[in-house]
Design a protein around this motif. Sequence first.
Motif, PDB file in Angstrom:
ATOM      1  N   SER A  75      -5.549 -12.867 -24.643  1.00 42.36           N
ATOM      2  CA  SER A  75      -5.242 -13.155 -26.044  1.00 42.36           C
ATOM      3  C   SER A  75      -5.681 -12.063 -27.001  1.00 42.36           C
ATOM      4  O   SER A  75      -5.196 -11.990 -28.140  1.00 42.36           O
ATOM      5  CB  SER A  75      -5.893 -14.483 -26.459  1.00 42.36           C
ATOM      6  OG  SER A  75      -7.309 -14.410 -26.292  1.00 42.36           O
ATOM      7  N   ASN A  77      -5.133  -8.946 -26.434  1.00 38.32           N
ATOM      8  CA  ASN A  77      -4.205  -7.832 -26.209  1.00 38.32           C
ATOM      9  C   ASN A  77      -4.910  -6.569 -25.718  1.00 38.32           C
ATOM     10  O   ASN A  77      -4.430  -5.469 -25.910  1.00 38.32           O
ATOM     11  CB  ASN A  77      -3.408  -7.490 -27.478  1.00 38.32           C
ATOM     12  CG  ASN A  77      -2.037  -8.136 -27.484  1.00 38.32           C
ATOM     13  OD1 ASN A  77      -1.692  -8.851 -26.551  1.00 38.32           O
ATOM     14  ND2 ASN A  77      -1.277  -7.901 -28.522  1.00 38.32           N
ATOM     15  N   ASP A  94      -2.778 -15.925 -19.773  1.00 39.57           N
ATOM     16  CA  ASP A  94      -2.368 -14.556 -20.097  1.00 39.57           C
ATOM     17  C   ASP A  94      -0.866 -14.494 -20.382  1.00 39.57           C
ATOM     18  O   ASP A  94      -0.081 -15.264 -19.810  1.00 39.57           O
ATOM     19  CB  ASP A  94      -2.690 -13.603 -18.946  1.00 39.57           C
ATOM     20  CG  ASP A  94      -4.181 -13.348 -18.800  1.00 39.57           C
ATOM     21  OD1 ASP A  94      -4.934 -13.736 -19.716  1.00 39.57           O
ATOM     22  OD2 ASP A  94      -4.590 -12.768 -17.775  1.00 39.57           O
ATOM     23  N   LEU A  95      -0.494 -13.570 -21.229  1.00 38.82           N
ATOM     24  CA  LEU A  95       0.912 -13.312 -21.497  1.00 38.82           C
ATOM     25  C   LEU A  95       1.402 -12.182 -20.593  1.00 38.82           C
ATOM     26  O   LEU A  95       0.650 -11.251 -20.303  1.00 38.82           O
ATOM     27  CB  LEU A  95       1.113 -12.924 -22.964  1.00 38.82           C
ATOM     28  CG  LEU A  95       0.740 -13.983 -24.006  1.00 38.82           C
ATOM     29  CD1 LEU A  95       0.885 -13.414 -25.416  1.00 38.82           C
ATOM     30  CD2 LEU A  95       1.597 -15.234 -23.849  1.00 38.82           C
ATOM     31  N   TRP A 238       3.685 -11.224 -26.932  1.00 35.94           N
ATOM     32  CA  TRP A 238       2.450 -10.467 -26.703  1.00 35.94           C
ATOM     33  C   TRP A 238       2.411  -9.170 -27.503  1.00 35.94           C
ATOM     34  O   TRP A 238       1.356  -8.575 -27.706  1.00 35.94           O
ATOM     35  CB  TRP A 238       2.294 -10.148 -25.207  1.00 35.94           C
ATOM     36  CG  TRP A 238       2.987  -8.906 -24.736  1.00 35.94           C
ATOM     37  CD1 TRP A 238       4.267  -8.805 -24.312  1.00 35.94           C
ATOM     38  CD2 TRP A 238       2.423  -7.610 -24.649  1.00 35.94           C
ATOM     39  NE1 TRP A 238       4.551  -7.523 -23.969  1.00 35.94           N
ATOM     40  CE2 TRP A 238       3.424  -6.741 -24.159  1.00 35.94           C
ATOM     41  CE3 TRP A 238       1.172  -7.062 -24.933  1.00 35.94           C
ATOM     42  CZ2 TRP A 238       3.238  -5.376 -23.956  1.00 35.94           C
ATOM     43  CZ3 TRP A 238       0.984  -5.711 -24.728  1.00 35.94           C
ATOM     44  CH2 TRP A 238       1.995  -4.891 -24.244  1.00 35.94           C
TER      45      TRP A 238
END
Length: 239
Positions: A75, A77, A94-95, A238
Amino acid sequence: MNLEMDSAPMVSDQDEEQKPAPWSRSKKYGIFSLLLFVTLILVLLIGSEVEKANVRAASSTLYFYETPAVCGVDSTNKAVVTHVNASEASRMGDLVAHCGDCGFCSNYNDINIYNETKETLTKTSTNCATKAFLGGSDAVFDCFKEDVGFTDGCNDCWTENVMCDMKKCVFTCLKMILTGQRNNGGDGELNDCLLCDEKLCGPAFIECAGANRRRSGIVSDIGRDDLNEICTSVDEGWR
């Protein structure tokens, strides 16, 4: 009384040997230049055929785009981690930044550059590659840094890729530049230089960079097999 007189023998124009005029310096230079040009063309053609043979013998790189693994971003990044698939990344919160394993280009800055320069990066990287002829890898690195703006780790991957091309695809790519080949032919196939790079230098680049445009779900100015190579698992939120 006899008078003796010395007299020079008479030589007619016909008897005088005709000597060819010596070649002028400009004529010698012209012939030398022509021979050098022909030699360079032969070296270029023979070298490119050898490289083409190596390309034909190389394995497909499709497996880099068929792997279920994804690179996830937390989150913040910042932290990235490779997950076995997109479902695992989702479970971990997670993205998905891109398909495949993470690498030095698996970050917001570099993938955002991929997206913003999707129509120009190929031309810019070709220009940076020409710097290698006189300045070596340092000149290539500096060119990418100034003209593109990759992070240092990602910049290293791109520079190493250029130096790989200089070893394995140089004749093919010189021919491409000199003849002005487009990225793709009329049948959609990659030009010889891009195909050589894909087959002979692409695997090492992917291992280093992690993210490239196809793995990041970005369609670029190079025609690809969109159905099989363009990642569709990227989480748009993201970046």
